[in-house]
Design a protein around this motif. Structure first.
Motif, PDB file in Angstrom:
ATOM      1  N   PRO A 124      45.658  11.799 -38.237  1.00 35.95           N
ATOM      2  CA  PRO A 124      44.579  11.655 -37.238  1.00 35.95           C
ATOM      3  C   PRO A 124      43.996  12.996 -36.834  1.00 35.95           C
ATOM      4  N   THR A 125      42.795  12.937 -36.328  1.00 33.17           N
ATOM      5  CA  THR A 125      42.156  14.114 -35.760  1.00 33.17           C
ATOM      6  C   THR A 125      41.766  13.797 -34.328  1.00 33.17           C
ATOM      7  N   LYS A 126      41.521  14.832 -33.548  1.00 31.39           N
ATOM      8  CA  LYS A 126      41.095  14.655 -32.168  1.00 31.39           C
ATOM      9  C   LYS A 126      39.601  14.936 -32.043  1.00 31.39           C
ATOM     10  N   PRO A 127      38.911  14.230 -31.132  1.00 36.80           N
ATOM     11  CA  PRO A 127      37.487  14.522 -30.922  1.00 36.80           C
ATOM     12  C   PRO A 127      37.300  15.974 -30.504  1.00 36.80           C
ATOM     13  N   ALA A 128      36.253  16.578 -31.004  1.00 38.57           N
ATOM     14  CA  ALA A 128      35.970  17.959 -30.627  1.00 38.57           C
ATOM     15  C   ALA A 128      35.635  18.023 -29.143  1.00 38.57           C
ATOM     16  N   ILE A 170      26.088  16.082 -16.313  1.00 39.25           N
ATOM     17  CA  ILE A 170      27.127  15.056 -16.395  1.00 39.25           C
ATOM     18  C   ILE A 170      28.174  15.447 -17.429  1.00 39.25           C
ATOM     19  N   ASP A 171      27.717  15.944 -18.587  1.00 39.11           N
ATOM     20  CA  ASP A 171      28.665  16.399 -19.608  1.00 39.11           C
ATOM     21  C   ASP A 171      29.609  17.459 -19.040  1.00 39.11           C
ATOM     22  N   LEU A 172      29.045  18.406 -18.304  1.00 41.97           N
ATOM     23  CA  LEU A 172      29.858  19.487 -17.742  1.00 41.97           C
ATOM     24  C   LEU A 172      30.830  18.952 -16.694  1.00 41.97           C
ATOM     25  N   SER A 181      32.266  11.821 -21.689  1.00 41.95           N
ATOM     26  CA  SER A 181      30.893  11.480 -21.302  1.00 41.95           C
ATOM     27  C   SER A 181      30.093  10.885 -22.456  1.00 41.95           C
ATOM     28  N   TRP A 182      30.681  10.806 -23.653  1.00 46.11           N
ATOM     29  CA  TRP A 182      29.963  10.298 -24.823  1.00 46.11           C
ATOM     30  C   TRP A 182      29.491   8.873 -24.572  1.00 46.11           C
ATOM     31  N   HIS A 183      28.176   8.665 -24.663  1.00 43.10           N
ATOM     32  CA  HIS A 183      27.556   7.370 -24.385  1.00 43.10           C
ATOM     33  C   HIS A 183      27.906   6.862 -22.980  1.00 43.10           C
ATOM     34  N   GLY A 184      28.224   7.798 -22.076  1.00 36.51           N
ATOM     35  CA  GLY A 184      28.517   7.419 -20.699  1.00 36.51           C
ATOM     36  C   GLY A 184      29.822   6.678 -20.514  1.00 36.51           C
ATOM     37  N   ARG A 185      30.747   6.807 -21.473  1.00 36.72           N
ATOM     38  CA  ARG A 185      31.939   5.957 -21.474  1.00 36.72           C
ATOM     39  C   ARG A 185      32.760   6.055 -20.198  1.00 36.72           C
ATOM     40  N   GLU A 186      32.959   7.285 -19.685  1.00 33.80           N
ATOM     41  CA  GLU A 186      33.830   7.434 -18.527  1.00 33.80           C
ATOM     42  C   GLU A 186      33.124   8.102 -17.348  1.00 33.80           C
ATOM     43  N   VAL A 187      31.806   8.132 -17.399  1.00 34.82           N
ATOM     44  CA  VAL A 187      31.056   8.785 -16.326  1.00 34.82           C
ATOM     45  C   VAL A 187      31.315   8.110 -14.990  1.00 34.82           C
TER      46      VAL A 187
END
Length: 249
Positions: A124-128, A170-172, A181-187
């Motif tokens: 597996p790899t981890k998201p950057a 929001i990303d920051l 924050s990708w696609h607002g998943r956990e915002v």
């Protein structure tokens, strides 16, 4: 509107199809099904590992025909990422079905939500992580364009630039809180005070006054985030951001 039972049935049929297809040697679920957090609005995320000898366009075409015939496809969208084709199916029931076709050597977990169904995935790899340097740079760039669009009497462009500026903030914020924050998943998991700050930055109308008020608040939030990440960079940015706090002429 599709039902949860319909989604479960379709997913089971797709998994059975993958098990019967000799060109597919591995499969996994991702998304909410893999996390155990499905609700009435969840989609289907199915990852398929191709045999090294498989012809990818042929496999994609065959699966597209079967899904269209069996379940009724309204439209499709292809997203290509790191050598993997994600074909997104919109069914007539409005159910979203994501089927990704992974070259043999690419098939692996790229995020924690990965439920292996069969096969042998690669390590597996981890998201950057978020590139905060780029996010900060894009933020002040959008702030510049928001100012010039307002001055040029282009309120819709100004509004769009402010939205992009807000998204970078929001990303920051999410990066600082360890949220995705990708696609607002956990915002929505940000602290209530953080969400209230962001909500206050939305322009009520596309008037120069409302657009300016939005930019003023967003620039302040940006400077605060930069100061938390890199105080020296915040000090360098402060004079330029102070100019962006002035009304557009």
């Amino acid at each position: 509107m599709f039902s949860a039972a319909e989604r479960t049935t379709i997913r089971a049929e797709l998994i059975a199809l993958a098990e019967r297809d000799p060109r597919i040697i591995g499969a996994a679920l991702a998304g909410s099904a893999a996390r155990g957090t499905e609700d009435a609005w969840s989609d289907i995320d199915l990852l398929l590992q191709l045999d090294p000898a498989a012809d990818e366009p042929e496999v994609v075409a065959d699966w597209t025909d079967v899904i269209g015939t069996r379940f009724g496809t309204a439209d499709t969208l292809d997203v290509l990422a790191v050598g993997v084709r994600y074909r997104v199916f919109l069914l007539r029931s409005s159910l979203q079905v994501d089927v990704s076709f992974w070259p043999h050597d690419h098939f692996r977990a790229t995020e924690p939500a990965f439920q292996l169904l069969f096969g042998a995935p690669n390590p597996p790899t981890k998201p950057a992580p978020l590139n905060t340097d780029t996010a900060i740079g894009m933020a002040w760039l959008y702030a510049l364009h928001a100012r010039s669009a307002t001055a040029r009497d282009k309120p819709w462009q100004a509004s769009m630039m402010l939205d992009e500026l807000r998204n970078r903030i929001i990303d920051l914020k999410c990066s600082r809180a360890g949220l995705n924050s990708w696609h607002g998943r956990e915002v929505d998991q940000l602290a209530a005070t953080e969400l209230e700050q962001l909500a206050a930055t939305r322009a009520v109308n596309l008037t120069p006054e409302d657009l300016y008020a939005s930019r003023l608040l967003l620039v302040d939030l940006l400077l605060n985030e930069v100061a938390l990440i890199d105080p020296s960079r915040a000090a360098r940015l402060e004079p330029a951001l102070a100019e962006l706090r002035r009304p557009a002429r």
